[in-house]
Write a protein that holds these residues in place. Structure first.
Motif, mmCIF file in Angstrom:
data_model
loop_
_atom_site.group_PDB
_atom_site.id
_atom_site.type_symbol
_atom_site.label_atom_id
_atom_site.label_comp_id
_atom_site.label_asym_id
_atom_site.label_seq_id
_atom_site.Cartn_x
_atom_site.Cartn_y
_atom_site.Cartn_z
ATOM 1 N N TYR A 616 63.542 65.265 25.927
ATOM 2 C CA TYR A 616 62.786 64.076 25.533
ATOM 3 C C TYR A 616 63.409 63.480 24.274
ATOM 4 O O TYR A 616 63.748 64.201 23.340
ATOM 5 C CB TYR A 616 61.324 64.429 25.230
ATOM 6 N N TYR A 617 63.523 62.137 24.263
ATOM 7 C CA TYR A 617 64.132 61.465 23.110
ATOM 8 C C TYR A 617 63.335 60.207 22.786
ATOM 9 O O TYR A 617 62.906 59.467 23.684
ATOM 10 C CB TYR A 617 65.581 61.089 23.402
ATOM 11 N N LYS A 618 63.156 59.948 21.490
ATOM 12 C CA LYS A 618 62.516 58.712 21.058
ATOM 13 C C LYS A 618 63.191 58.203 19.796
ATOM 14 O O LYS A 618 63.444 58.973 18.861
ATOM 15 C CB LYS A 618 61.016 58.920 20.788
ATOM 16 N N TYR A 619 63.468 56.894 19.792
ATOM 17 C CA TYR A 619 64.046 56.230 18.631
ATOM 18 C C TYR A 619 63.001 55.296 18.039
ATOM 19 O O TYR A 619 62.431 54.448 18.740
ATOM 20 C CB TYR A 619 65.290 55.428 19.038
ATOM 21 N N PRO A 645 65.056 53.721 10.031
ATOM 22 C CA PRO A 645 64.881 54.206 11.411
ATOM 23 C C PRO A 645 65.142 55.702 11.505
ATOM 24 O O PRO A 645 65.811 56.293 10.650
ATOM 25 C CB PRO A 645 65.932 53.403 12.187
ATOM 26 N N TYR A 646 64.600 56.305 12.539
ATOM 27 C CA TYR A 646 64.843 57.743 12.769
ATOM 28 C C TYR A 646 64.667 58.037 14.251
ATOM 29 O O TYR A 646 64.076 57.266 15.005
ATOM 30 C CB TYR A 646 63.888 58.604 11.943
ATOM 31 N N GLN A 678 63.633 57.529 4.460
ATOM 32 C CA GLN A 678 63.669 56.762 3.219
ATOM 33 C C GLN A 678 62.746 55.552 3.305
ATOM 34 O O GLN A 678 62.814 54.754 4.242
ATOM 35 C CB GLN A 678 65.093 56.292 2.939
ATOM 36 N N LEU A 679 61.859 55.447 2.337
ATOM 37 C CA LEU A 679 61.052 54.247 2.167
ATOM 38 C C LEU A 679 61.705 53.414 1.071
ATOM 39 O O LEU A 679 61.718 53.813 -0.091
ATOM 40 C CB LEU A 679 59.611 54.618 1.785
ATOM 41 N N ILE A 680 62.289 52.290 1.452
ATOM 42 C CA ILE A 680 63.004 51.430 0.505
ATOM 43 C C ILE A 680 62.001 50.493 -0.138
ATOM 44 O O ILE A 680 61.450 49.606 0.507
ATOM 45 C CB ILE A 680 64.113 50.640 1.218
#
Length: 715
Positions: A616-619, A645-646, A678-680
């Motif tokens: 299973y993969y989620k972007y 993104p992650y 990271q929260l920019i």
């Protein structure tokens, strides 16, 4: 662009394949049946709503511990985790868990602040779940307040095929790279037993113990005795106990069941600060002021369904739920490992009496069906002032003990103008004790074109009622002034949805399924905490001030051939918000901000080995939002913050032994070893504009699991 190309190819391939297919897919595949939002048990093909189904097999393949493990892989859903209190909640279409309703057998589940909303996903056990049904968009007519972004209905098992069905399971799982048999990792044990007395009566019971030993990361645990801020855990230890029982009866058209669930949870908080104490003539020792959060939830559900006057179908449920959270404070002696000076008090509780019922099948024709329904909710909430949030106008601690009631009536009709074309209008009126009376309405359409193309469209108006925090919070000290607002009014929303779905069967035996959906959601009078006063102190208050708009396009393609099953999906979401600083008359930019999600899964079954492999993969693409900050001159201003993104990947393999009596499932979660993103931050506070970044907690890294399940079924 890639998702559009994929969709086009899939539909084109489907079109070609129909010319090669001798029999229709309807003759080769049994339709799934669903109950959520329906007038009764109905095939998913005939449903006017676009229903997503998560099967029991999907849950088993993920070896999911709770609902959070399951939903983490689905489009338009984002799981929001908190290591500080161990909670996980769901966000859909960018709206938080207060807009998304979670039900068990069509009964909203009680939570800390709501009824069916803001539910902690880690507190939902999946042992007796038969399937999960999800409908996106407004469901206010059939499910009342707060069903704005969608509903999730957990359908539990209510049948027994054998005289005895017994299942026992043990699951061991690492937490990141941390594992030990007792004080590290996750340790789960469960036992289920069902008995069929005769053709009419059956009973099933189950127990589950889930011990999450916490995640240390860079912390040193509860017995670390150096006062350097490293004591405790990055994710708090949590121990959960679940017990459930169901007794059911069915004969001819009459069905009855009573279901009881108990949930207990202990979450341990270990203070970073150590306090020295004299131990003369020996070196001084340390103690810490620690806490334990204790949750107990009781769920009762009585249901009866059948026929009235030989014609009318009825379905009536009565539910009583209570959730209570206690706070236990104590001193923990580091040297002796003993607890002392314990105090325990209830700091939050919710008690709900709920009933819903429907009557349908008024006409002796398949062309028209009509349903009348009601919903009654009596909700009592209690907050202890010592929780630190509730003060009166004289700055004195004040408990909050309030009651909210609503009495709803609704009606839905399904009109089959032909075998291909169905229309579904509906309306609900809600009599509210604390707010102006509310209403919800909807209109749904379903049309089946040639060659099996299913088209659905709907428009729905719904509402969200303020929760207890938004209404009654009053926290004022020298540094804070945060106030709820008993004058809040419910939010109102309108959603528009359209979907296209097609299944086609190839001569080769393969099958292709395509689904594309478009959604637009408009929320008015959105409740938010805003700055209402600058001098002499910064004051904040919950008010109805903001607007929220969202549009979404999503597509999923599934290909099945022999032992292969492949799914691919994509979703693009655009969100526009209007944010205000009332005291300063400053408004944010309301332009649309976009984010992309992709998901996929691949499974391969080897029947000869009784083995199934799955990946299973989620972007999750970059997310953006406007937040309040200050510029270099200390003037308030809105800035655009971004979340990197992650990607998330899970894998598993399941093998059966001894004629499916023993199942072994092994696998890994979070293969990319994600802990935070990271929260920019493009805006700051404290008198000057600043740019920088911080970490947003997502998980505790890559973990591995092994689950053994033994099934014993006999007559």
């Amino acid at each position: 662009m890639k998702s559009k190309i994929t969709l086009f190819i899939a539909f084109l391939f489907c079109q070609i394949s129909f010319s090669q297919t001798k029999d229709t897919i309807a003759a080769n595949k049994l339709s799934e049946v669903v109950v959520t939002g329906q007038l009764g048990l109905q095939s998913i093909k005939k449903s006017v709503f676009n229903v997503r189904v998560i099967s029991k097999e999907d849950i088993k393949q993920l070896a999911a511990n709770n609902l959070s493990d399951v939903l983490n892989q689905y489009l338009n859903i984002t799981i929001q985790n908190s290591g500080s209190d161990g909670r996980s909640t769901v966000s859909m279409f960018g709206l938080d868990s207060q807009y998304f309703k979670i039900l068990i057998d069509n009964i909203p589940l009680v939570s800390d602040t709501g009824m069916g909303t803001n539910v902690d996903l880690t507190q939902i056990n999946l042992d007796d779940v038969e399937r999960i049904e999800i409908i996106e968009g407004s469901m206010g007519v059939t499910h009342g307040a707060n069903a704005v972004s969608g509903v999730l209905n957990i359908i539990t098992k209510k049948t027994v095929s054998k005289k005895w069905e017994i299942s026992a399971a043990v699951q061991e799982e690492t937490v990141g790279d941390e594992y030990a048999f007792f004080d590290k990792g996750r340790h789960i044990q469960s036992l289920k037993a069902a008995h069929k007395f005769n053709e009419n009566w059956f009973v099933n019971v189950g127990v589950n113990h889930n011990d999450f030993a916490g995640f240390f990361d860079d912390k040193k645990g509860k017995d670390y005795n150096v006062n350097d801020g490293l004591r405790g855990y990055s994710w708090l230890p949590k121990e959960q106990f679940v017990g459930n029982a169901l007794i059911g009866y069915q004969k001819n058209n009459f069905k009855f069941f009573y279901k009881f669930d108990y949930y207990g949870e202990n979450v341990d908080y270990y203070n970073l600060i150590l306090n020295p104490q004299d131990n003369y003539p020996f070196p001084e020792t340390y103690y810490a002021k620690d806490k334990r959060f204790i949750t107990n939830r009781f769920y009762n559900h009585l249901n009866s369904s059948g026929k009235l006057f030989s014609e009318l179908n009825y379905n009536v449920s009565l539910s009583y739920q209570k959730q209570q959270r206690d706070l236990e404070k104590f001193n923990y002696q580091l040297e002796t490992k003993a607890e002392s000076n314990e105090t325990r008090e209830t700091y939050q509780s919710k008690e709900v009496l709920y009933s819903t019922g429907t009557l349908s099948n008024f006409f002796d024709t398949k062309k028209v069906d009509f349903q009348l329904g009601y919903e009654i909710t009596n909700e009592k909430g209690y907050y202890n002032a010592t929780a630190g949030l509730f003060f009166d106008g004289l700055q004195q601690l004040k408990n909050v003990d309030k009651e909210l009631d609503n009495y709803d009536i609704f009606t839905v009709a399904e009109i089959n103008l032909s075998d291909k074309f169905s229309v579904r209008p509906g309306i609900r009126y809600s009599f509210q004790s604390a707010f102006d009376n509310q209403y919800a309405s909807s209109l749904g359409l379903r049309y089946i074109f040639k060659k099996g193309l299913e088209t659905r469209a709907s428009i729905g108006k719904s509402y969200r009622t303020p929760n207890f925090d938004e209404l009654y919070t009053y926290f004022v000290d020298t540094n804070h002034n945060i106030q709820g607002n008993p004058e809040l009014v419910p939010e109102n929303s309108t959603s528009y949805e359209m979907s296209f779905k097609r299944d086609c069967l190839l001569n080769s035996g393969g099958q292709i399924a395509n689904n594309i959906a478009l959604t637009f959601l408009d929320v008015d009078d959105r409740i938010d905490m805003v700055l209402t006063q600058v001098t002499p102190s910064m004051s904040y208050k919950y008010v109805n001030i903001n607007k929220y708009k969202m549009w979404n396009i999503s597509t999923t393609e599934q290909y099945t051939y022999k032992n292969w099953n492949v799914k691919v999906g994509a979703a693009l979401v655009g969100i526009s918000q209007k944010l205000d600083l009332a005291a300063l008359n400053i408004t944010s930019d309301n332009k649309y901000l976009y984010s992309l999600q992709l998901n996929s899964s691949v499974s391969y079954n080897i029947p000869k080995w009784n083995t199934l492999f799955a990946l299973y993969y989620k972007y999750n693409g970059q997310q953006q939002q406007f937040v309040a900050g200050t510029d270099e001159n200390g003037k308030a201003k809105f800035y655009l913050n971004k979340i990197d993104p992650y990607s998330w990947m899970d894998a598993s393999v399941r093998k059966s032994f001894f004629k499916n009596q023993l199942e072994v499932t092994a696998g890994a979660r979070n293969l990319f070893d994600i802990q935070s993103v990271q929260l920019i931050q493009n805006g700051g506070t404290g008198g000057a504009h600043s740019s920088g970044g911080s970490d947003l907690l997502l998980g505790y890294g890559r973990s591995y699991f092994l689950k053994l399940t033994y099934n014993l079924n006999f007559n």
